[in-house]
Design an enzyme around this catalytic site. Sequence first.
Site, short mmCIF file in Angstrom:
data_model
loop_
_atom_site.label_atom_id
_atom_site.label_comp_id
_atom_site.label_asym_id
_atom_site.label_seq_id
_atom_site.Cartn_x
_atom_site.Cartn_y
_atom_site.Cartn_z
N LYS A 256 -15.15 -9.64 23.35
CA LYS A 256 -15.08 -8.89 22.09
C LYS A 256 -13.68 -8.33 21.82
O LYS A 256 -13.41 -7.93 20.69
CB LYS A 256 -16.13 -7.78 22.08
CG LYS A 256 -17.54 -8.31 22.02
CD LYS A 256 -17.83 -8.94 20.65
CE LYS A 256 -19.29 -9.35 20.53
NZ LYS A 256 -19.63 -9.75 19.16
N SER B 13 -25.72 -11.74 29.67
CA SER B 13 -25.67 -12.82 28.67
C SER B 13 -24.89 -14.02 29.19
O SER B 13 -25.13 -15.16 28.73
CB SER B 13 -25.06 -12.30 27.35
OG SER B 13 -23.70 -11.99 27.52
C1 LIG Z 1 -22.27 -9.09 26.50
C2 LIG Z 1 -22.42 -9.80 25.20
N1 LIG Z 1 -22.92 -11.04 25.19
C3 LIG Z 1 -23.11 -11.72 24.05
C4 LIG Z 1 -22.80 -11.17 22.82
C5 LIG Z 1 -23.04 -11.96 21.58
O1 LIG Z 1 -21.85 -12.45 21.00
P1 LIG Z 1 -21.73 -12.70 19.45
O2 LIG Z 1 -21.83 -11.35 18.78
O3 LIG Z 1 -20.39 -13.34 19.24
O4 LIG Z 1 -22.87 -13.58 19.04
C6 LIG Z 1 -22.28 -9.87 22.78
C7 LIG Z 1 -22.00 -9.23 21.51
O5 LIG Z 1 -21.85 -8.02 21.41
C8 LIG Z 1 -22.05 -9.17 23.99
O6 LIG Z 1 -21.56 -7.91 24.01
#
Ligand SMILES: Cc1ncc(COP(=O)(O)O)c(C=O)c1O
Length: 321
Positions: A48, A282
């Site tokens: 991010k 994630s």
């Molecule tokens: C740890 C984590 N994984 C995945 C995502 C998802 O990414 P995106 O918002 O680009 O879909 C986020 C988004 O905040 C995140 O903080």
Amino acid sequence: MNRSRGVLASAIEAIGGTPLVELSRLTRGMAGRILAKLEYLNPGFSKKDRIARQIIEDAEAQGLLQPGRTVVELTSGNTGTGLAIVCGIKGYPFVAVMSRGNSVERARMMAALGAQVVLVDQLPGSKPGQVSGGDLELVEREAQRIVRERSAFRADQFRLESNARAHYLHTGPEILEQSGGAIDAFCDFVGTGGSFGGCAAAFKEYNPAIRCYVVEPEGAAVLAGDPVTNPHHRIQGGGYSMAHLLMVRPEHVDGYVKVSDEETIAAARRLAKEEGIFAGFSSGANVAAAKRLLEGECKGKTVAVLLNDSGLKYLSTDLWE
Ligand SMILES: Cc1ncc(COP(=O)(O)O)c(C=O)c1O
């Protein structure tokens, strides 16, 4: 790639240019490869940071941010950390509005980086650690109030195209360059959909045959058209049960992969133990989905994934035994 570019002017210049690593231990005995982009090596320990930089620099270029103007965003941690870094260096006051239900490490880290952190109480009956849609509604209202009160710039990651642009201009092209263009597929766990949308656009432009898959939690796979039966899944950062995401374009989606909490956690633990890669929930979801693809329709192919944030952000959870 900026990792070997000598002395950088600030930590902002250290965002991006992350390594791409083959997960050959996790795929032993399987036909095909998983290439993982180590996004947790960014200065704020997540992908991010890239969108924080893009949102602020695009707003500056569009004349929306004058020196000293306050920046506000609703956050559960990673985007707020990126914005705290970028705004701190550039001299914009940054207010992170967060639910009291999110973990305390995140608020402390943002505050340490110079952010003003505003915590919003959860609804009566909500549980700490499980921020509901109703809780988020309260946080959104408070963010809007602060934007009005301070005539602030809202760094809205769900609506601003700069989010996907960061990945279209950088993350996707970096993967193509590092792999010599030799990827067949990409799968990504979706929150705002900015990473999926930006990377998929870059990949499809380079080679329309690269297959792009949306990853969702089992029981909350609304983009795949499923009903929500498990809104309280464990995969933090996405799977918000939002059926329409501006940045996920139907023409980029070749398929959907659903992953369970259990296989997500197992994949994150194996990443740590076998590959020496300490990443969060994630990231485990992305690797579990890529393995599923290698066992099925992408057998023998090369699948690229992002490893989104650091396992250090989850020390207070039971991700680590
Ligand atoms: C740890 C984590 N994984 C995945 C995502 C998802 O990414 P995106 O918002 O680009 O879909 C986020 C988004 O905040 C995140 O903080």
